[in-house]
Design a protein around this motif. Structure first.
Motif, PDB file in Angstrom:
ATOM      1  N   ILE A   1      -2.319   9.171   0.519  1.00  0.00           N
ATOM      2  CA  ILE A   1      -0.976   8.894   1.482  1.00  0.00           C
ATOM      3  C   ILE A   1      -0.076   9.435   0.934  1.00  0.00           C
ATOM      4  O   ILE A   1       1.178   9.918   1.724  1.00  0.00           O
ATOM      5  CB  ILE A   1      -0.587   7.295   1.313  1.00  0.00           C
ATOM      6  CG1 ILE A   1      -0.137   6.880   0.016  1.00  0.00           C
ATOM      7  CG2 ILE A   1      -1.724   6.499   1.910  1.00  0.00           C
ATOM      8  CD1 ILE A   1       0.325   5.722  -0.045  1.00  0.00           C
TER       9      ILE A   1
ATOM     10  N   ILE B   1       0.791  -1.199  -0.014  1.00  0.00           N
ATOM     11  CA  ILE B   1       0.089  -0.064  -0.025  1.00  0.00           C
ATOM     12  C   ILE B   1       0.892   1.213  -0.046  1.00  0.00           C
ATOM     13  O   ILE B   1       0.665   2.421  -0.669  1.00  0.00           O
ATOM     14  CB  ILE B   1      -0.818  -0.007   1.161  1.00  0.00           C
ATOM     15  CG1 ILE B   1      -1.874  -1.120   1.127  1.00  0.00           C
ATOM     16  CG2 ILE B   1      -1.569   1.296   1.445  1.00  0.00           C
ATOM     17  CD1 ILE B   1      -3.239  -0.856   0.281  1.00  0.00           C
ATOM     18  N   PHE B   2       1.966   1.268   0.730  1.00  0.00           N
ATOM     19  CA  PHE B   2       2.842   2.420   0.866  1.00  0.00           C
ATOM     20  C   PHE B   2       3.958   2.778  -0.035  1.00  0.00           C
ATOM     21  O   PHE B   2       4.503   3.796  -0.137  1.00  0.00           O
ATOM     22  CB  PHE B   2       3.265   2.721   2.339  1.00  0.00           C
ATOM     23  CG  PHE B   2       2.082   3.005   3.435  1.00  0.00           C
ATOM     24  CD1 PHE B   2       1.525   4.299   3.273  1.00  0.00           C
ATOM     25  CD2 PHE B   2       1.904   2.102   4.303  1.00  0.00           C
ATOM     26  CE1 PHE B   2       0.751   4.642   4.152  1.00  0.00           C
ATOM     27  CE2 PHE B   2       0.793   2.440   5.293  1.00  0.00           C
ATOM     28  CZ  PHE B   2       0.338   3.475   4.996  1.00  0.00           C
ATOM     29  N   THR B   3       4.238   1.456  -1.073  1.00  0.00           N
ATOM     30  CA  THR B   3       5.030   1.810  -2.028  1.00  0.00           C
ATOM     31  C   THR B   3       4.300   1.780  -3.276  1.00  0.00           C
ATOM     32  O   THR B   3       4.812   2.724  -4.209  1.00  0.00           O
ATOM     33  CB  THR B   3       6.261   0.594  -2.110  1.00  0.00           C
ATOM     34  OG1 THR B   3       5.330  -0.610  -2.055  1.00  0.00           O
ATOM     35  CG2 THR B   3       7.227   0.532  -0.765  1.00  0.00           C
ATOM     36  N   SER B   4       3.398   0.688  -3.674  1.00  0.00           N
ATOM     37  CA  SER B   4       2.566   0.643  -4.783  1.00  0.00           C
ATOM     38  C   SER B   4       1.190   0.654  -4.748  1.00  0.00           C
ATOM     39  O   SER B   4       0.853  -0.395  -5.203  1.00  0.00           O
ATOM     40  CB  SER B   4       3.310  -0.249  -5.565  1.00  0.00           C
ATOM     41  OG  SER B   4       4.860  -0.327  -5.774  1.00  0.00           O
ATOM     42  N   PRO B   5       0.659   1.579  -4.540  1.00  0.00           N
ATOM     43  CA  PRO B   5      -0.982   1.276  -3.988  1.00  0.00           C
ATOM     44  C   PRO B   5      -1.517   1.161  -5.518  1.00  0.00           C
ATOM     45  O   PRO B   5      -1.102   1.587  -6.485  1.00  0.00           O
ATOM     46  CB  PRO B   5      -1.555   2.539  -3.411  1.00  0.00           C
ATOM     47  CG  PRO B   5      -0.436   3.680  -3.783  1.00  0.00           C
ATOM     48  CD  PRO B   5       0.731   2.989  -4.023  1.00  0.00           C
TER      49      PRO B   5
END
Lengths: 259, 232
Positions: free
Chosen positions: A254, A241-245
């Motif tokens: 984010i 989620i936090f690198t490649s949503p």
């Protein structure tokens, strides 16, 4: 030789959950599985329904007059909204820690002993002493308060008060802990201590955490769910989620863009 | 993709992107000058190539510094995180391209001092191919064009084929005229430099693709459809 993958059943399974406050559709058809031994972060802008959803998980919304919940929430495959469910017992299994530390105006000891007493978890004073000590140890507070257990809980610092509330929650041996922005009123050191505590606790509980801090979600959760306008937009591994949503709305939120 | 609520964040990302693309442009120009120096035996051009390398080193440090500042101040996530990580790694690769171009320039001077020589045509073909890859991958980065990055990535095979052909050609010339062995050895090393520049452009293409799509570009996955599903 192939290894069979064992799929652990979810601790809590929310299926098609809708929540209305009067005519306001606060949570819109949310389905989400939450697992034991994991921290799941619920993120999203204010008013997106994440706290409302969290409060459904131990029926805290029952206390709101015009609140209506539909769909199913299963705790170990049992519908927590079924008529035979004892809500007091449910909240013993699904504990909650709030945004603002809210110790009772009682001694540190009594704050932790309160739950075990009303749920009859201790037969003797020694048993109760043991529960209090173990709970405070698990909450990382024992060394700081063991010599002043008779002091008022409200005399502790903000961070200590929040850890006292966590000790109070775990004293009744819950299976799930809900946390609604537990660090939003704490300084970075107190926040780090609560986060370290959450990391240590995750092995024994399913922890569901509402947070507005993306860094906090990234630091301590294994799964992250992004809510927007009452809907669950994206749910997945926190790293993903936090690198490649996969959703543009998740990305925009984010990264600090207008969603 | 919409702008950040904090305009200064966008400005920093734009600045980072400008610095990386300027580095790419400089490396491409450096390679062009190195090859021209090889043909013309122009020592001034060689000096410019060497000076560009110093400039590239400084720009790499500047990008690192800005990236560190952004990590500390912005705590970047998702596309921003990938963009900044890719920028740091890209500048390292571009700086190495510069090293190879500098080596070509230095060999141009060494050979010129040894006497007259002819540049094998396949070296020019390799240089043109490598320059095109560098140019196209920087364009792909600036335009955020994942498909163009895939094109560059796929082009590396062609440069590798040219390298094999050039090596065979140079070895054959060496056998035909053993007295040219020194020059031919230089040419072999230049061919290797050009092949390495192509490899670095290919690695930059992988980073550009990852920064844009969030997915690795490798043998198993050459598709470049964006990973984001609900962009406006």
């Amino acid at each position: 030789m192939t290894m069979a993958t064992v799929q652990t059943p979810p601790k809590i399974s929310a299926q098609g959950v809708n929540v209305f406050y009067g005519d306001t559709h606060a949570v819109d058809n949310v389905s989400l599985d939450l697992y034991q031994d994991e921290v799941t972060a619920l993120i999203g802008p204010s008013g997106c329904g994440k706290s409302t959803f969290l409060r459904c998980l131990n029926r805290m919304n029952d206390t709101i007059a015009d609140c209506r919940v539909s769909g199913q929430i299963l705790l170990d495959d049992e519908d927590i909204y079924a008529s035979q469910i004892d809500v007091v017992q449910l909240r013993a299994r699904v504990g909650m820690v709030f945004q603002k530390p809210n110790p009772f105006p009682k001694s540190i000891y009594d704050n932790v002993a309160y739950g075990p007493r009303i749920h009859g978890l201790a037969d003797t004073r020694e048993d109760l002493d043991e529960i209090v000590a173990v709970s405070l140890e698990k909450a990382g507070l024992w060394d700081e308060v063991k010599d002043r257990l008779d002091h008022l809980g409200t005399t502790l610092s903000g961070g200590q008060q929040q850890r006292l509330c966590i000790a109070r929650a775990i004293a009744i041996d819950p299976e799930v802990i809900l946390m609604d922005e537990p660090c939003s009123a704490l300084d970075p050191i107190a926040t780090a201590k609560v986060e370290a505590l959450i990391e240590e606790l995750k092995g024994g509980y399913a922890i569901i955490l509402v947070t507005h801090s993306m860094q906090q979600a990234a630091r301590i959760s294994q799964k992250t769910a992004f809510f927007h306008l009452g809907q669950l937009i994206e749910f997945g591994d926190t790293t993903q989620i936090f690198t490649s949503p996969t959703s543009g709305r998740t990305r925009d939120y984010i990264t600090g863009r207008l969603v | 993709m919409t702008s950040h609520i904090l305009k200064s964040y966008d400005q920093e990302l734009d600045e980072l992107k400008t610095m990386v693309s300027q580095m790419g442009g400089l490396a491409e120009e450096q390679l062009d000058k190195a090859m021209r120096a090889l043909h013309s035996c122009d020592f001034d051009l060689v000096d410019e190539v060497v000076a560009s390398d110093v400039q590239l080193d400084q720009m790499e440090r500047d990008v690192e510094q800005l990236s560190m500042t952004m990590f500390a101040r912005r705590a970047p996530l998702a596309d921003d995180l990938r963009e900044i990580v890719a920028a740091i790694k890209m500048t390292t690769l571009i700086e190495r391209m510069g090293d190879h171009a500098k080596n070509i320039g230095k060999r141009a001077r060494d050979m010129a001092l040894e006497g007259p020589f002819t540049v094998p045509p396949l070296l020019d073909s390799m240089a043109n191919e490598a320059k095109m890859m560098v140019s196209n991958v920087i364009d792909a980065y600036v335009r955020r064009d994942a498909d163009a990055a895939v094109d560059v990535w796929e082009h590396d095979e062609h440069l590798d084929s040219l390298h094999s052909a050039a090596s065979r050609d140079i070895l054959s010339r060496m056998m035909d005229a053993p007295e040219t062995m020194n020059f031919m050895t230089h040419h072999l090393m230049i061919a290797k430099n050009l092949e390495r520049i192509g490899d670095q452009a290919t690695n930059v293409a992988e980073l550009v693709h990852y920064a844009i799509t969030g997915r690795e570009l490798d043998q198993r996955n050459t598709t470049s459809a964006p990973s984001i599903t609900d962009d406006a």
